[in-house]
Motif scaffolding. Structure first.
Motif, PDB file in Angstrom:
ATOM      1  N   PRO A  50      23.030 -53.839   6.833  1.00 14.51           N
ATOM      2  CA  PRO A  50      23.331 -53.987   8.267  1.00 14.51           C
ATOM      3  C   PRO A  50      24.541 -53.145   8.657  1.00 14.51           C
ATOM      4  CG  PRO A  50      22.901 -56.131   7.251  1.00 14.51           C
ATOM      5  CD  PRO A  50      22.975 -55.132   6.131  1.00 14.51           C
ATOM      6  N   GLY A  51      24.392 -52.414   9.733  1.00 13.59           N
ATOM      7  CA  GLY A  51      25.498 -51.584  10.200  1.00 13.59           C
ATOM      8  C   GLY A  51      25.641 -50.277   9.448  1.00 13.59           C
ATOM      9  N   GLU A  52      24.794 -50.068   8.426  1.00 14.45           N
ATOM     10  CA  GLU A  52      24.904 -48.842   7.625  1.00 14.45           C
ATOM     11  C   GLU A  52      23.569 -48.112   7.563  1.00 14.45           C
ATOM     12  OE1 GLU A  52      26.504 -49.771   3.811  1.00 14.45           O
ATOM     13  OE2 GLU A  52      28.480 -50.274   4.573  1.00 14.45           O
ATOM     14  N   GLU A  53      22.767 -48.281   8.603  1.00 18.44           N
ATOM     15  CA  GLU A  53      21.484 -47.602   8.642  1.00 18.44           C
ATOM     16  C   GLU A  53      21.688 -46.095   8.841  1.00 18.44           C
ATOM     17  OE1 GLU A  53      22.210 -50.209  10.467  1.00 18.44           O
ATOM     18  OE2 GLU A  53      20.872 -51.825   9.832  1.00 18.44           O
ATOM     19  N   TRP A  54      20.613 -45.368   8.604  1.00 15.32           N
ATOM     20  CA  TRP A  54      20.649 -43.915   8.756  1.00 15.32           C
ATOM     21  C   TRP A  54      21.000 -43.534  10.180  1.00 15.32           C
ATOM     22  CZ3 TRP A  54      20.808 -39.409   6.393  1.00 15.32           C
ATOM     23  CH2 TRP A  54      20.447 -38.264   7.105  1.00 15.32           C
ATOM     24  N   SER A  55      21.825 -42.498  10.318  1.00 16.53           N
ATOM     25  CA  SER A  55      22.207 -41.976  11.623  1.00 16.53           C
ATOM     26  C   SER A  55      21.855 -40.499  11.681  1.00 16.53           C
ATOM     27  CB  SER A  55      23.715 -42.164  11.852  1.00 16.53           C
ATOM     28  OG  SER A  55      24.153 -41.367  12.937  1.00 16.53           O
ATOM     29  N   ALA A  56      21.402 -40.065  12.851  1.00 19.10           N
ATOM     30  CA  ALA A  56      21.053 -38.647  13.026  1.00 19.10           C
ATOM     31  C   ALA A  56      22.265 -37.748  12.878  1.00 19.10           C
ATOM     32  CB  ALA A  56      20.410 -38.431  14.392  1.00 19.10           C
ATOM     33  N   ALA A  57      23.469 -38.338  12.937  1.00 18.40           N
ATOM     34  CA  ALA A  57      24.690 -37.545  12.748  1.00 18.40           C
ATOM     35  C   ALA A  57      24.894 -37.166  11.294  1.00 18.40           C
ATOM     36  CB  ALA A  57      25.902 -38.325  13.256  1.00 18.40           C
ATOM     37  N   GLN A  58      24.205 -37.855  10.383  1.00 19.54           N
ATOM     38  CA  GLN A  58      24.298 -37.525   8.969  1.00 19.54           C
ATOM     39  C   GLN A  58      23.400 -36.333   8.659  1.00 19.54           C
ATOM     40  OE1 GLN A  58      23.580 -41.904   8.133  1.00 19.54           O
ATOM     41  NE2 GLN A  58      24.803 -41.355   6.337  1.00 19.54           N
ATOM     42  N   GLY A  59      23.538 -35.826   7.453  1.00 19.77           N
ATOM     43  CA  GLY A  59      22.742 -34.668   7.096  1.00 19.77           C
ATOM     44  C   GLY A  59      22.685 -34.466   5.598  1.00 19.77           C
ATOM     45  N   LEU A  60      22.182 -33.314   5.191  1.00 22.95           N
ATOM     46  CA  LEU A  60      21.972 -33.017   3.781  1.00 22.95           C
ATOM     47  C   LEU A  60      23.263 -33.128   2.969  1.00 22.95           C
ATOM     48  CD1 LEU A  60      20.258 -32.028   1.424  1.00 22.95           C
ATOM     49  CD2 LEU A  60      20.541 -29.686   2.267  1.00 22.95           C
ATOM     50  N   GLU A  61      24.345 -32.518   3.478  1.00 28.55           N
ATOM     51  CA  GLU A  61      25.595 -32.547   2.715  1.00 28.55           C
ATOM     52  C   GLU A  61      26.141 -33.961   2.588  1.00 28.55           C
ATOM     53  OE1 GLU A  61      29.786 -30.080   2.340  1.00 28.55           O
ATOM     54  OE2 GLU A  61      28.748 -30.114   4.261  1.00 28.55           O
ATOM     55  N   SER A  62      26.066 -34.753   3.650  1.00 33.62           N
ATOM     56  CA  SER A  62      26.586 -36.117   3.579  1.00 33.62           C
ATOM     57  C   SER A  62      25.787 -36.964   2.589  1.00 33.62           C
ATOM     58  CB  SER A  62      26.583 -36.771   4.966  1.00 33.62           C
ATOM     59  OG  SER A  62      25.270 -36.983   5.430  1.00 33.62           O
ATOM     60  N   ILE A  63      24.478 -36.710   2.487  1.00 35.59           N
ATOM     61  CA  ILE A  63      23.663 -37.429   1.506  1.00 35.59           C
ATOM     62  C   ILE A  63      24.095 -37.045   0.096  1.00 35.59           C
ATOM     63  CG2 ILE A  63      21.343 -37.804   0.601  1.00 35.59           C
ATOM     64  CD1 ILE A  63      20.274 -37.160   3.392  1.00 35.59           C
ATOM     65  N   LEU A  64      24.272 -35.745  -0.139  1.00 35.48           N
ATOM     66  CA  LEU A  64      24.700 -35.288  -1.467  1.00 35.48           C
ATOM     67  C   LEU A  64      26.054 -35.877  -1.844  1.00 35.48           C
ATOM     68  CD1 LEU A  64      23.588 -31.542  -1.286  1.00 35.48           C
ATOM     69  CD2 LEU A  64      22.568 -33.354  -2.672  1.00 35.48           C
ATOM     70  N   LEU A  65      26.967 -35.923  -0.889  1.00 38.26           N
ATOM     71  CA  LEU A  65      28.286 -36.491  -1.170  1.00 38.26           C
ATOM     72  C   LEU A  65      28.189 -37.991  -1.427  1.00 38.26           C
ATOM     73  CD1 LEU A  65      30.467 -34.538   1.429  1.00 38.26           C
ATOM     74  CD2 LEU A  65      30.345 -34.182  -1.052  1.00 38.26           C
ATOM     75  N   SER A  66      27.266 -38.676  -0.745  1.00 34.89           N
ATOM     76  CA  SER A  66      27.055 -40.100  -0.993  1.00 34.89           C
ATOM     77  C   SER A  66      26.531 -40.331  -2.409  1.00 34.89           C
ATOM     78  CB  SER A  66      26.076 -40.690   0.026  1.00 34.89           C
ATOM     79  OG  SER A  66      26.612 -40.660   1.326  1.00 34.89           O
ATOM     80  N   ILE A  67      25.589 -39.486  -2.831  1.00 28.44           N
ATOM     81  CA  ILE A  67      25.066 -39.593  -4.199  1.00 28.44           C
ATOM     82  C   ILE A  67      26.169 -39.292  -5.203  1.00 28.44           C
ATOM     83  CG2 ILE A  67      23.427 -38.650  -5.860  1.00 28.44           C
ATOM     84  CD1 ILE A  67      21.557 -38.048  -3.489  1.00 28.44           C
ATOM     85  N   GLN A  68      26.941 -38.254  -4.924  1.00 28.02           N
ATOM     86  CA  GLN A  68      28.029 -37.890  -5.834  1.00 28.02           C
ATOM     87  C   GLN A  68      29.036 -39.029  -5.974  1.00 28.02           C
ATOM     88  OE1 GLN A  68      30.782 -34.716  -4.599  1.00 28.02           O
ATOM     89  NE2 GLN A  68      30.308 -33.675  -6.522  1.00 28.02           N
ATOM     90  N   SER A  69      29.271 -39.767  -4.901  1.00 34.71           N
ATOM     91  CA  SER A  69      30.217 -40.876  -4.961  1.00 34.71           C
ATOM     92  C   SER A  69      29.730 -41.992  -5.878  1.00 34.71           C
ATOM     93  CB  SER A  69      30.479 -41.428  -3.552  1.00 34.71           C
ATOM     94  OG  SER A  69      29.338 -42.120  -3.060  1.00 34.71           O
ATOM     95  N   LEU A  70      28.412 -42.079  -6.103  1.00 33.96           N
ATOM     96  CA  LEU A  70      27.877 -43.058  -7.050  1.00 33.96           C
ATOM     97  C   LEU A  70      28.260 -42.706  -8.482  1.00 33.96           C
ATOM     98  CD1 LEU A  70      24.229 -43.434  -5.648  1.00 33.96           C
ATOM     99  CD2 LEU A  70      26.155 -44.982  -5.255  1.00 33.96           C
ATOM    100  N   MET A  71      28.517 -41.432  -8.731  1.00 31.21           N
ATOM    101  CA  MET A  71      28.862 -40.960 -10.071  1.00 31.21           C
ATOM    102  C   MET A  71      30.361 -41.155 -10.309  1.00 31.21           C
ATOM    103  SD  MET A  71      26.593 -37.462 -10.176  1.00 31.21           S
ATOM    104  CE  MET A  71      24.835 -37.487  -9.834  1.00 31.21           C
ATOM    105  N   SER A  72      30.759 -42.393 -10.387  1.00 26.62           N
ATOM    106  CA  SER A  72      32.172 -42.740 -10.468  1.00 26.62           C
ATOM    107  C   SER A  72      32.604 -42.946 -11.916  1.00 26.62           C
ATOM    108  CB  SER A  72      32.437 -44.019  -9.671  1.00 26.62           C
ATOM    109  OG  SER A  72      31.724 -45.101 -10.241  1.00 26.62           O
ATOM    110  N   SER A  73      33.895 -43.193 -12.094  1.00 29.65           N
ATOM    111  CA  SER A  73      34.415 -43.439 -13.444  1.00 29.65           C
ATOM    112  C   SER A  73      33.920 -44.779 -13.990  1.00 29.65           C
ATOM    113  CB  SER A  73      35.945 -43.415 -13.432  1.00 29.65           C
ATOM    114  OG  SER A  73      36.448 -44.404 -12.535  1.00 29.65           O
TER     115      SER A  73
END
Length: 441
Positions: free
Chosen positions: A100-123
């Protein structure tokens, strides 16, 4: 009227490619912009460090109102789950897919998705598991340690070693036989879902980055062997089950041997480049003619420069250049003279040059065996002069920003960014290598 989603996708891809980000890369086939391949290099100081993780993106006609379909393709054939949110099936769970409150937004894009995935690769990727905050402290700490340990092992085995073996056609006794991955222009434009079309747009990037990070891979293996033994079975996590898991055993001794064989194969590739290059020169084809022309222009420009750099062809081969680099006055390189070899592929500029110092130098951008980490202008990759300028800039940059993605010499990197005392030791080591450089001439 042009398809607005196509315009948006093309623009986003162009922006990523233009930025020359050292941890992200994207590519698509000319007639299939809705199907995109992306690559993320695992972040520093995480169990994913300098691993090569690929993802496929399928953009719908409703994009950007509708999010693209994202699939991880680095799963060892669907047998390895690299993260609580990255399944062995390739499914990638991101926060905008239902919270809730974190649904997909048209303001997002390819780079933001990649950065979101990269953030999953944490220590500590164990934290990505839902309910982590309610886990029992004692068992949780053990699980976190064990989870990080096996991700580190499989990152090296699958995303680095297996990937390079596939590209180079090296067969490992413990993995499926590999076939060299080649790009066939006859298959250009086929749908990415067509398994008969082999397409590897990041092949050259993987080879060059492997050489950058080779020392770091070895160091990671050495450190990991202190905590686990060969033959030790991976610990299953509470959230793993069935085929959606990461099963296996540790075997760093074998991985070290395979890593070294890849390095040997990449070095041998340069000899093949030189041989193929001479053959192309004799046939007077486009690439050697272009390289010869650029060589003559650069040699003349060096004669006009205040600093007397020089460049020669090795055995008259336009695919092998040897630069004599003179240290710029008032820098740590002042008084030094270094020989640097540039190897060009017969497929230049589709394959980028490989640069190695023939004269030893202690520098945070140069590996222990002389491979230089430099970043050429992505929009001028066919211009050898800008490659040479980028090489000199990488060496002479006075106050480089801290960027762990350029960590190619672990000891030098730690000293350079290890505080005032570490910087003093680094400068002394660099100056000694500069002073010794004259002994080679």
């Amino acid at each position: 009227m042009a398809d607005q989603s196509i315009i948006r996708i093309t623009k986003e891809i162009g922006e990523i490619q233009k930025n020359s980000d050292l941890s992200l890369a994207v590519a698509f086939r000319d007639r299939d912009v809705r199907n995109v391949k992306a690559m993320i290099i695992g972040p520093h100081e995480t169990p994913y460090e300098f691993g090569f993780f690929e993802f496929s993106f399928k953009f719908h006609k409703e994009y950007p109102r509708k999010s693209p379909t994202v699939t991880c393709t680095t799963t060892n054939g669907g047998r390895c789950r690299f993260n609580p949110n990255i399944y062995s099936s390739g499914k990638v769970c991101l926060t905008w897919r239902g919270e809730p409150g974190e649904e997909w937004s048209a303001a997002q894009g390819l780079e933001s998705i990649l950065l979101s995935i990269q953030s999953l690769m944490s220590s500590n990727p164990y934290e990505n598991e839902p309910g982590f905050e309610h886990a029992n402290d004692t068992s949780d700490k053990a699980n976190q340690r064990d989870y990080v340990a096996k991700i580190r092992h499989e990152t090296l085995r699958i995303s680095v070693i297996q990937k390079l073996e596939d590209i180079l056609g090296i067969t490992s006794a413990n993995d499926s036989p590999a076939t060299p991955i080649e790009y066939d222009p006859q298959t250009d434009g086929l749908d990415l879902d067509d398994s008969s079309a082999i397409w590897e747009p990041f092949k050259d990037l993987y080879k060059r980055r492997f050489l950058w990070y080779y020392d770091t891979y070895l160091e990671a293996m050495k450190d990991a062997k202190k905590d686990v033994k060969d033959g030790q079975v991976f610990t299953r996590m509470p959230f793993e089950g069935g085929s959606n898991a990461m099963e296996g055993k540790f075997n760093y001794t074998e991985l070290e041997k395979r890593l070294q064989n890849i390095k040997i194969s990449l070095n041998a590739e340069l000899d093949r480049w030189a041989t193929e290059g001479l053959s192309a020169k004799n046939k007077d084809t486009t690439v050697p003619v272009n390289l010869s022309r650029q060589f003559d222009q650069i040699k003349e420009s060096f004669k006009r420069d205040d600093v007397p750099h020089n460049v020669e062809l090795e055995n008259g081969n336009p695919f092998v250049w040897v630069i004599t680099y003179f240290g710029r006055p008032m820098t740590n390189f002042d008084g030094g003279m270094f020989r640097i070899k540039l190897h060009f592929s017969p497929r230049f500029p589709d394959e980028q040059p490989r640069v190695r110092f023939l004269t030893p130098v202690f520098h945070h951008r140069v590996t222990s065996d002389g491979i230089l980490c430099y970043i050429p202008n992505a929009n001028r990759c066919e211009d050898v002069k800008q490659h040479i300028e980028a090489i000199f800039n990488a060496l002479e940059e006075e106050n480089p920003p801290y960027d762990p993605r350029t960590q190619v010499h672990p000891e030098a990197h730690r000293l350079y960014w290890g505080g005032a005392e570490g910087r003093k030791i680094y400068n002394r080591k660099l100056r000694r290598s500069v002073q010794r450089s004259m002994e080679d001439f």
